[in-house]
Design a protein around this motif. Structure first.
Motif, PDB file in Angstrom:
ATOM      1  N   GLN A   1       0.726   8.996 -12.373  1.00 60.06           N
ATOM      2  CA  GLN A   1       0.638   7.956 -11.357  1.00 60.06           C
ATOM      3  C   GLN A   1       0.022   6.680 -11.928  1.00 60.06           C
ATOM      4  N   ILE A   2      -1.033   6.832 -12.716  1.00 57.09           N
ATOM      5  CA  ILE A   2      -1.694   5.661 -13.314  1.00 57.09           C
ATOM      6  C   ILE A   2      -0.776   4.989 -14.327  1.00 57.09           C
ATOM      7  N   GLU A   3      -0.108   5.793 -15.153  1.00 56.61           N
ATOM      8  CA  GLU A   3       0.797   5.218 -16.155  1.00 56.61           C
ATOM      9  C   GLU A   3       1.937   4.462 -15.491  1.00 56.61           C
ATOM     10  N   SER A   4       2.474   5.004 -14.404  1.00 54.69           N
ATOM     11  CA  SER A   4       3.546   4.324 -13.688  1.00 54.69           C
ATOM     12  C   SER A   4       3.086   2.964 -13.184  1.00 54.69           C
ATOM     13  N   ARG A   5       1.863   2.903 -12.635  1.00 56.37           N
ATOM     14  CA  ARG A   5       1.333   1.632 -12.150  1.00 56.37           C
ATOM     15  C   ARG A   5       1.119   0.660 -13.310  1.00 56.37           C
ATOM     16  N   CYS A   6       0.649   1.170 -14.453  1.00 55.74           N
ATOM     17  CA  CYS A   6       0.444   0.320 -15.629  1.00 55.74           C
ATOM     18  C   CYS A   6       1.766  -0.281 -16.102  1.00 55.74           C
ATOM     19  N   GLN A   7       2.801   0.528 -16.109  1.00 58.31           N
ATOM     20  CA  GLN A   7       4.107   0.048 -16.557  1.00 58.31           C
ATOM     21  C   GLN A   7       4.646  -1.020 -15.618  1.00 58.31           C
ATOM     22  N   ILE A   8       4.481  -0.819 -14.316  1.00 56.21           N
ATOM     23  CA  ILE A   8       4.928  -1.806 -13.331  1.00 56.21           C
ATOM     24  C   ILE A   8       4.150  -3.110 -13.489  1.00 56.21           C
ATOM     25  N   MET A   9       2.832  -2.992 -13.613  1.00 57.72           N
ATOM     26  CA  MET A   9       2.009  -4.195 -13.722  1.00 57.72           C
ATOM     27  C   MET A   9       2.255  -4.947 -15.017  1.00 57.72           C
ATOM     28  N   SER A  10       2.621  -4.232 -16.075  1.00 52.80           N
ATOM     29  CA  SER A  10       2.883  -4.893 -17.353  1.00 52.80           C
ATOM     30  C   SER A  10       4.096  -5.815 -17.287  1.00 52.80           C
TER      31      SER A  10
ATOM     32  N   VAL B   1       0.847  -1.199   0.000  1.00 54.22           N
ATOM     33  CA  VAL B   1       0.000   0.000   0.000  1.00 54.22           C
ATOM     34  C   VAL B   1       0.879   1.245   0.000  1.00 54.22           C
ATOM     35  N   LYS B   2       0.706   2.086  -1.006  1.00 51.61           N
ATOM     36  CA  LYS B   2       1.476   3.325  -1.131  1.00 51.61           C
ATOM     37  C   LYS B   2       0.520   4.516  -1.174  1.00 51.61           C
ATOM     38  N   LEU B   3       0.834   5.542  -0.403  1.00 50.05           N
ATOM     39  CA  LEU B   3       0.015   6.758  -0.394  1.00 50.05           C
ATOM     40  C   LEU B   3       0.823   7.922  -0.946  1.00 50.05           C
ATOM     41  N   GLU B   4       0.238   8.624  -1.921  1.00 53.07           N
ATOM     42  CA  GLU B   4       0.863   9.800  -2.531  1.00 53.07           C
ATOM     43  C   GLU B   4      -0.117  10.959  -2.480  1.00 53.07           C
ATOM     44  N   GLN B   5       0.417  12.171  -2.241  1.00 53.57           N
ATOM     45  CA  GLN B   5      -0.431  13.359  -2.193  1.00 53.57           C
ATOM     46  C   GLN B   5       0.027  14.387  -3.225  1.00 53.57           C
ATOM     47  N   PHE B   6      -0.959  15.160  -3.713  1.00 54.46           N
ATOM     48  CA  PHE B   6      -0.650  16.248  -4.640  1.00 54.46           C
ATOM     49  C   PHE B   6      -1.292  17.521  -4.118  1.00 54.46           C
TER      50      PHE B   6
END
Length: 278
Positions: free
Chosen positions: A264-273, A240-245
């Motif tokens: 943030q979403i693209e980074s997660r997509c790249q990791i999951m890929s 679980v990671k929490l990030e704030q903007f």
């Protein structure tokens, strides 16, 4: 290409939309509140188009009783069947997808956190989860003002030089100010919904990203719960990671916060890929 995907949930026909892409990682978007699948100000439609250009298929839908979907709107806490049916429709419409990242904002984030354990979801992106209890019989009306949001609002106001001028010139009612500060000073326990959310995340087995708009009222209420005892077990989980903007935009609607959200979403997509399929 954007395709209309009708699908069944019980006796009702629901409306879904697939933005096509060739990637094996897909994005599943759940709308918050009583919003249609386009999301706030068309933001979710823009999100789908953006990630489709990067090759990621994106599925969105209207739950029962919302937008173009049939049935009765029973609220986010009764949306588990809608989410499950939409995931099946996504899999059928894009059979090449091997991993699904689910995104939700506000009460959609809470619904995904609460119900994802029994669903074919490989990662969660939860933006500004809703943890405020609502009044009986009125799902849109908070039962009580949230003390954490009140504290943040008063602190922001007191830091504003204009407020000092208003105070000195009598434009601010000292009695109301004192009452507001007293309410803000009272420490509230985590709501029942927040406790349920914490328990669900504490036993989650998939990567979870919590994305927080630092100055949004809903997000401030969540952060109050995050720092309570209820979430101690969640804070220690590596998954679980929490990030704030630094924005007050609940839906990350301004250009800077939208770039951050998409990043943030693209980074997660790249990791999951890069991960093996479950």
């Amino acid at each position: 290409m954007r395709l209309m995907i009708p699908f069944q949930c019980g006796d009702d026909q629901l409306a879904g939309t697939l933005d096509t892409g060739d990637a094996e990682t897909g994005i599943f978007v759940v709308s918050g509140g009583n919003e249609i699948r386009a999301g706030a100000f068309g933001g979710q439609a823009a999100m789908a188009a953006h990630f489709a250009t990067l090759g990621y298929p994106v599925f969105r839908f209207d739950r029962r009783g919302i937008g173009e979907s049939e049935g009765v709107n029973a609220g986010f806490e009764n949306s588990a069947d809608d989410i499950a049916a939409a995931l099946i429709a996504f899999r059928n419409a894009a059979p090449h997808v091997k991993r699904i990242i689910a995104f939700g904002n506000c009460d959609a984030a809470s619904a995904l956190a609460l119900y994802h354990h029994s669903l074919p979801i490989d990662a969660l992106i939860l933006a500004n989860p809703w943890v405020i209890e609502t009044a009986a019989g009125d799902p849109e009306q908070p039962a009580v003002p949230n003390a954490d949001a009140i504290r943040a609002r008063y602190w922001a106001r007191l830091k504003n030089p204009r407020s000092l001028i208003d105070l000195l010139t009598g434009k601010i009612d000292l009695r109301k100010l004192a009452g507001g500060l007293a309410s803000a000073a009272r420490k509230q326990p985590a709501s029942g919904l927040a406790v349920r959310l914490a328990n669900a995340l504490a036993r989650s087995e998939i990567p979870t990203s919590l994305l927080i708009a630092r100055h949004d009222t809903t997000a401030m209420a969540f952060m109050g719960a995050w720092h309570s005892d209820a979430f101690k077990g969640v804070q220690t989980r590596q998954s679980v990671k929490l990030e704030q903007f630094d924005t007050a935009s609940h839906s990350f609607a301004d250009a800077a916060s939208r770039r951050w959200l998409f990043g943030q979403i693209e980074s997660r997509c790249q990791i999951m890929s890069l991960q093996p399929t479950r």
